[in-house]
Design an enzyme around this catalytic site. Structure first.
Site, PDB file in Angstrom:
ATOM      1  N   SER A 263       0.337  39.098 -30.009  1.00  0.00           N
ATOM      2  CA  SER A 263       1.666  39.774 -30.372  1.00  0.00           C
ATOM      3  C   SER A 263       1.384  40.603 -31.141  1.00  0.00           C
ATOM      4  O   SER A 263       0.581  41.342 -31.357  1.00  0.00           O
ATOM      5  CB  SER A 263       2.425  38.946 -31.757  1.00  0.00           C
ATOM      6  OG  SER A 263       2.202  39.508 -33.080  1.00  0.00           O
ATOM      7  N   ASP A 264       2.830  41.677 -31.206  1.00  0.00           N
ATOM      8  CA  ASP A 264       2.021  43.294 -32.266  1.00  0.00           C
ATOM      9  C   ASP A 264       2.626  42.737 -33.723  1.00  0.00           C
ATOM     10  O   ASP A 264       2.228  41.867 -34.055  1.00  0.00           O
ATOM     11  CB  ASP A 264       2.972  44.211 -31.778  1.00  0.00           C
ATOM     12  CG  ASP A 264       3.007  45.681 -31.935  1.00  0.00           C
ATOM     13  OD1 ASP A 264       1.709  46.020 -32.818  1.00  0.00           O
ATOM     14  OD2 ASP A 264       3.776  46.220 -31.609  1.00  0.00           O
ATOM     15  N   TRP A 265       2.126  44.169 -34.357  1.00  0.00           N
ATOM     16  CA  TRP A 265       1.517  43.825 -35.673  1.00  0.00           C
ATOM     17  C   TRP A 265       2.530  42.904 -36.452  1.00  0.00           C
ATOM     18  O   TRP A 265       3.859  43.474 -36.535  1.00  0.00           O
ATOM     19  CB  TRP A 265       1.312  44.869 -36.153  1.00  0.00           C
ATOM     20  CG  TRP A 265       1.070  45.649 -37.800  1.00  0.00           C
ATOM     21  CD1 TRP A 265       1.898  45.523 -38.223  1.00  0.00           C
ATOM     22  CD2 TRP A 265       0.018  45.354 -37.722  1.00  0.00           C
ATOM     23  NE1 TRP A 265       1.308  45.371 -39.721  1.00  0.00           N
ATOM     24  CE2 TRP A 265      -0.427  45.705 -39.836  1.00  0.00           C
ATOM     25  CE3 TRP A 265      -1.548  45.246 -37.644  1.00  0.00           C
ATOM     26  CZ2 TRP A 265      -0.917  45.179 -40.522  1.00  0.00           C
ATOM     27  CZ3 TRP A 265      -2.154  45.974 -38.923  1.00  0.00           C
ATOM     28  CH2 TRP A 265      -2.119  45.730 -39.650  1.00  0.00           C
ATOM     29  N   ASP A 266       2.461  42.003 -37.258  1.00  0.00           N
ATOM     30  CA  ASP A 266       3.344  40.801 -37.382  1.00  0.00           C
ATOM     31  C   ASP A 266       4.602  40.718 -36.980  1.00  0.00           C
ATOM     32  O   ASP A 266       6.011  40.282 -37.603  1.00  0.00           O
ATOM     33  CB  ASP A 266       3.665  41.566 -38.724  1.00  0.00           C
ATOM     34  CG  ASP A 266       3.941  40.540 -39.924  1.00  0.00           C
ATOM     35  OD1 ASP A 266       3.785  39.262 -39.367  1.00  0.00           O
ATOM     36  OD2 ASP A 266       4.723  40.844 -41.160  1.00  0.00           O
ATOM     37  N   SER A 267       4.770  40.620 -35.214  1.00  0.00           N
ATOM     38  CA  SER A 267       6.357  40.578 -34.173  1.00  0.00           C
ATOM     39  C   SER A 267       6.540  39.014 -34.428  1.00  0.00           C
ATOM     40  O   SER A 267       7.342  39.067 -34.068  1.00  0.00           O
ATOM     41  CB  SER A 267       6.118  41.234 -33.539  1.00  0.00           C
ATOM     42  OG  SER A 267       5.380  40.451 -32.342  1.00  0.00           O
TER      43      SER A 267
END
Ligand code: BGC
Length: 736
Positions: A263-267
Site C-alpha cells: 500500500s502507500d503510506w497508511d493508505s
C-alpha cells in the site's frame, strides 16, 4: 548455496516450508511495513521484531542501526526471518541525479539505468534493500507537484525509462549485495488526479487507463519489477488500495505479476477517510481482498487481520498467498543467507564515478528551448564580463529537487561555482542574487540587477522554483515563474544586452510572459549534485545541449491537459481556423468563428512541444522509408530516415519515431511515440537511422478492452520532436 537458493523452485520450496511453520500472527507480521528512522530502535519496534510482527522497516538508513534491526529479527525472533529495509531512493542517494522528469529529458535509457545503479549501490551500502521507485505514473498536468518524480506525459517513454531505472536498481541479479528491489508506483491512474491536486480523485475511463496509464506498469511487470505500490487516489470511485479490479484482476491475474503489492503510506486506513469503509477493520478486509499484500505504515492489518481470518470473514489462503509473495522476495534478495550489510565491502558514496554519472545525466537532461541569434554558446575568450543573477544560481540544496532524504547538499556544485571555475580569470563574473527566494516579491535589488546587466557583456539569469515547490502534495494552480521573477527578467532585459535564462524547476512552467525577453532559455529541471558543471559546460559550448522535452509546455495553465498524443476530435483545428480573442470581428455570429477545437486566447498548440529541444548544431532529416508498403500482422518491419549534421560542431540528437493509426474501433491518438534513439554525429556526417517495429507495437486496447492490432492504414514520422514533418505511410494487412 546462495546461488542454489535462488532457483525459483528451490525458493518456492523454502517458502512453503517456512510458511508451514508460521502462526497466523507471524504471517500477518510479514505483511506489515513499519516506519523507523532516526538511528534509534524504539522498544515497541524491538518487541514487534522479536514477536515476528514486522516484515519490513522503512526510513532507517544508519547502517549500524539497520544491522541491529536485522539482528533482532534474525536472532531473537522465533523464525528468524530477515527484514526488508525500504527507502525512497527516488533520484539518487548521497549523489543526487536530476529529478526523474529531468532524467526523462535525456531520453537515454542506458544513462537512466546507470544513474539508478549508482543510487542502488550507495543505498545498499547503508543496508537498504528495497526502494520505492521508479514512479511511472503518466502525467499530463504540470500543476501536480509529483510530475517532478515521473517520466512525463508519454506511456512509451515512461515504459522504456521505467524499465531502465528498475533494471538499474535490481541489477542483473537481485541476490547481489549491491542490488535493491524496485517498486513501481503508484498503481494506478495517480498521474491523472483532478486539477493536478495531489491525492484528488482520478477519473480515467478504462480504455484510457489501459492505453495510457497502465502501459508503463505492464512493461515494468514484464521486466520483472519486484514490487508495486498502490496509489493514494481513487479511480472510478474506488481508491486504488481497495481496487480489486486493478490489483487482483488486472495486475495479478491478467498480467501474472509475481512480486508483491504494498500500500502507500497508511493508505489502507485512509479507505475510511475516503468514505469507502466505515472503520479500519473494513478497510483491512477491502485491501486484502483487493490484493494488497503489505500495509505500509498503519496498523490495520496487525490489529484486524487475525480476527477477520478467525471469524471466517477472510480466507487464510489470501494471507498465505500474500506472505508467499513477500517471502519469495526475501529469498531472492539473498537475505536469509546475508541479512547484514558490511559497509566496508562498499566503496564510499559519491565516488568520482558516481559524480561523473550525475554530471552526464544532468548534461543530457538540460533542454535548450530557445536560442535567438545563436546567443549560446558563449565564448570564454570573447567575453569580458558576465552577470550571474538570480535566486537559484548558487543554491546547492535547491538544485537537488524534491525527494532527497539522503542527498548531501554539501556535495552540490552550483552553477555559480562552476561558471567561476570555468572563467578561471579569462572573464569577470559578477554575481547578484537579487531575490532571496524564487517566491520573493521584494524588488528592491532589481535596480542593481539592471545596472549590473548593463555593465556586463551578457547576463545569465538563474530562475525557476525552489525544491519545495514540487514533489508530493506540493502542487500549484499558477505555474508561472513565482514571485517577482518575471519583473526581474523585464528589468534585466531593459539593459539591452544578451539575456540567457537558465530555469531550474520541478515541473514545466508557463513561460509565455518571459519567453520573448530572454534570447536563450536552457531548461535545467532540478539537475542534482552536478548540475552546476553541466550547465556551465552547456553555456560555454564545451558540450552541446541534447535534452528533449518529456512533456509539453503549455502557454497558459488553462490549456492543461495539453499533450501531443491527443485525439483528433471531429473538428480538428488548423492554423487558419484559429481566431484570437483580440481579433474577433464585432459583427461575428455564433457560427462564424472557426468552429474547431481551440481556445480563443491560447490557440491549440503548446508553447514548446513534446520532444522539442535545440542543439548548437543543426540536424536535417530526409528520405523516410518503410521497408515494405504492406506489412502482414505478426511481422516485423523497418522504418528509416537519413539524418545529417548540417552544422559546425559534433553533437547528439534524439531521433524520434511517431505513428498514427488512422482508423480504430476506438479512436487513436494523432501521433504516438513508438521509438527513439540518441545518436552522435560529427559535422557533415550523415547516417541512416533505422527503427525496427513489429505489428505488436501498434496494438491498443479496443472497445472490448482486449489488446488488438487492426489491419489498415498507418502514418509514420521520424524527426527531432513530436512536430516532425517527415512522413511515410504503410498498411497492415491480415496474415497470409
Ligand atoms: C508516497 C510514496 C512514498 C511513501 C514512502 C508516500 O507518501 O506517496 O511515493 O514511497 O510515502 O515514503
Amino acid at each position: 548455496m546462495v546461488e542454489e537458493a535462488r532457483g525459483t523452485e528451490e525458493i518456492d520450496r523454502r517458502v512453503a516450508a517456512l510458511l508451514d511453520r508460521m502462526s497466523l500472527e507471524e504471517k500477518i507480521g510479514q505483511m506489515s511495513l513499519v516506519n523507523a528512522g532516526e538511528s534509534y530502535i524504539h522498544d515497541d519496534l524491538a518487541e514487534g521484531l522479536r514477536a515476528g510482527r514486522v516484515g519490513g522497516v522503512l526510513n532507517e538508513v544508519d547502517v549500524g542501526t539497520v544491522n541491529e534491526l536485522q539482528r533482532i529479527a534474525v536472532e531473537e525472533s522465533r523464525l528468524g526471518i530477515p527484514l526488508l529495509i525500504g527507502r525512497d531512493v527516488i533520484h539518487g542517494f548521497k549523489t543526487v541525479m536530476p529529478i526523474p522528469l529531468g532524467q526523462a529529458a535525456t531520453w537515454n535509457p542506458d544513462l537512466v539505468m546507470q544513474a539508478a545503479r549508482v543510487a542502488a549501490y550507495e543505498a545498499a551500502s547503508h543496508g537498504v534493500n528495497w526502494t520505492f521507485a521508479p514512479m511511472i505514473d503518466v502525467c499530463r498536468d504540470p500543476r501536480w507537484g509529483r510530475i517532478a518524480e515521473c517520466f512525463g506525459e508519454d506511456p512509451h517513454l515512461a515504459s522504456v525509462l521505467g524499465v531502465a531505472m528498475l533494471r538499474g536498481f535490481q541489477g542483473p541479479d537481485l541476490g547481489r549485495p549491491d542490488a535493491i528491489a524496485a517498486c513501481a508506483k503508484h498503481f494506478a491512474g495517480y498521474g491523472a488526479v483532478e486539477s493536478g491536486r495531489d491525492y484528488a480523485a482520478a477519473n480515467v475511463p478504462e480504455n484510457e487507463l489501459r492505453n495510457v496509464h497502465l502501459r508503463p506498469f505492464r512493461a515494468a511487470v514484464d521486466a520483472g519489477v519486484a514490487t508495486i505500490m498502490t496509489s493514494f487516489s481513487e479511480v472510478d470511485g474506488v481508491p486504488a488500495t481497495a481496487n480489486e479490479r486493478l490489483v487482483r484482476r488486472i495486475l495479478k491475474d491478467e498480467w501474472a505479476f509475481g512480486g508483491f503489492v504494498v500500500s502507500d503510506w497508511d493508505s489502507v486506513r485512509q479507505l475510511r477517510i475516503h468514505g469507502l469503509t466505515a472503520d479500519d477493520r473494513e478497510s483491512c478486509r477491502e485491501a486484502v481482498t483487493a490484493g494488497v499484500d503489505m500495509e505500509m505504515h498503519g496498523d490495520a492489518y496487525t490489529v484486524h487481520l487475525p480476527a477477520l481470518v478467525r471469524g471466517d470473514e477472510l480466507d487464510e489462503e489470501l494471507i498465505d498467498a500474500a506472505v508467499r509473495r513477500i517471502l519469495r522476495l526475501k529469498f531472492r534478495l539473498g537475505l536469509f543467507e546475508r541479512p547484514y550489510t558490511d559497509p566496508a565491502a562498499f566503496l564510499p558514496c559519491a565516488s568520482e564515478a558516481s559524480l561523473a554519472t550525475a554530471r552526464q545525466a544532468a548534461l543530457q537532461s538540460v533542454v535548450l528551448l530557445r536560442n535567438e541569434h545563436r546567443v549560446l554558446p558563449m565564448s570564454p575568450e570573447a567575453l569580458r564580463s558576465l552577470a550571474v543573477i538570480g535566486p537559484l544560481a548558487d543554491a546547492g540544496d535547491e538544485q537537488l529537487g524534491t525527494w532527497v532524504f539522503d542527498g548531501d547538499p554539501g556535495l552540490s556544485v552550483t552553477p555559480l561555482q562552476a561558471i567561476r571555475d570555468l572563467a578561471a580569470g579569462r572573464f569577470d563574473v559578477q554575481y547578484l542574487r537579487a531575490m532571496e527566494t524564487s517566491r520573493s516579491r521584494d524588488t528592491r535589488a532589481f535596480d542593481e540587477a539592471a545596472t549590473l546587466a548593463g555593465q556586463c557583456d551578457a547576463t545569465v539569469l538563474f530562475l525557476g522554483e525552489e525544491a519545495i515547490l514540487s514533489g508530493e502534495a506540493h502542487c500549484r494552480a499558477d505555474i508561472n515563474l513565482p514571485g517577482a521573477q518575471a519583473e526581474l527578467v523585464a528589468r534585466v532585459r531593459e539593459a539591452g544586452k544578451p539575456v540567457i535564462a537558465v530555469i531550474l524547476a520541478g515541473r514545466p512552467l508557463t513561460l509565455a510572459n518571459i519567453v520573448d525577453k530572454a534570447d536563450a532559455i536552457l531548461y535545467a529541471w532540478h539537475p542534482g549534485t552536478m548540475g552546476g558543471p553541466a550547465i556551465a559546460d552547456l553555456l560555454f559550448g564545451i558540450e552541446s545541449p541534447s535534452g528533449k522535452l518529456p512533456v509539453s509546455f503549455p502557454r497558459m495553465v488553462g490549456q492543461i491537459p495539453i499533450y501531443y498524443s491527443h485525439k483528433n476530435t471531429g473538428k480538428p483545428p488548423t492554423p487558419d481556423s484559429v481566431v484570437h480573442i483580440d481579433n474577433i470581428d464585432p459583427k461575428a455570429r455564433q457560427l462564424s468563428l472557426g468552429m474547431t477545437s481551440f481556445h480563443f486566447d491560447a490557440g491549440y498548440t503548446p508553447l514548446f512541444a513534446f520532444g522539442h529541444g535545440l542543439s548548437y548544431t543543426s540536424f536535417e532529416y530526409s528520405s523516410i522509408r518503410v521497408s515494405r508498403d504492406q506489412i502482414r500482422l505478426g511481422e516485423s518491419f523497418h522504418v528509416h530516415a537519413d539524418l545529417r549534421n548540417t552544422g559546425a560542431i559534433g553533437a547528439e540528437e534524439v531521433v524520434q519515431l511517431y505513428v498514427r493509426d488512422l482508423v480504430g474501433n476506438v479512436t487513436r491518438p494523432v501521433r504516438e511515440l513508438k521509438g527513439f534513439r540518441r545518436v552522435r554525429l560529427e559535422p557533415g556526417q550523415q547516417v541512416v537511422v533505422d527503427f525496427e517495429l513489429h505489428t505488436d507495437d501498434l496494438a491498443f486496447h479496443g472497445r472490448d478492452m482486449r489488446l488488438v492490432v487492426e489491419p489498415g492504414e498507418f502514418q509514420v514520422w521520424i524527426g527531432g520532436s513530436s512536430e516532425a514533418g517527415l512522413r511515410a505511410e504503410f498498411r497492415v494487412v491480415p496474415p497470409a
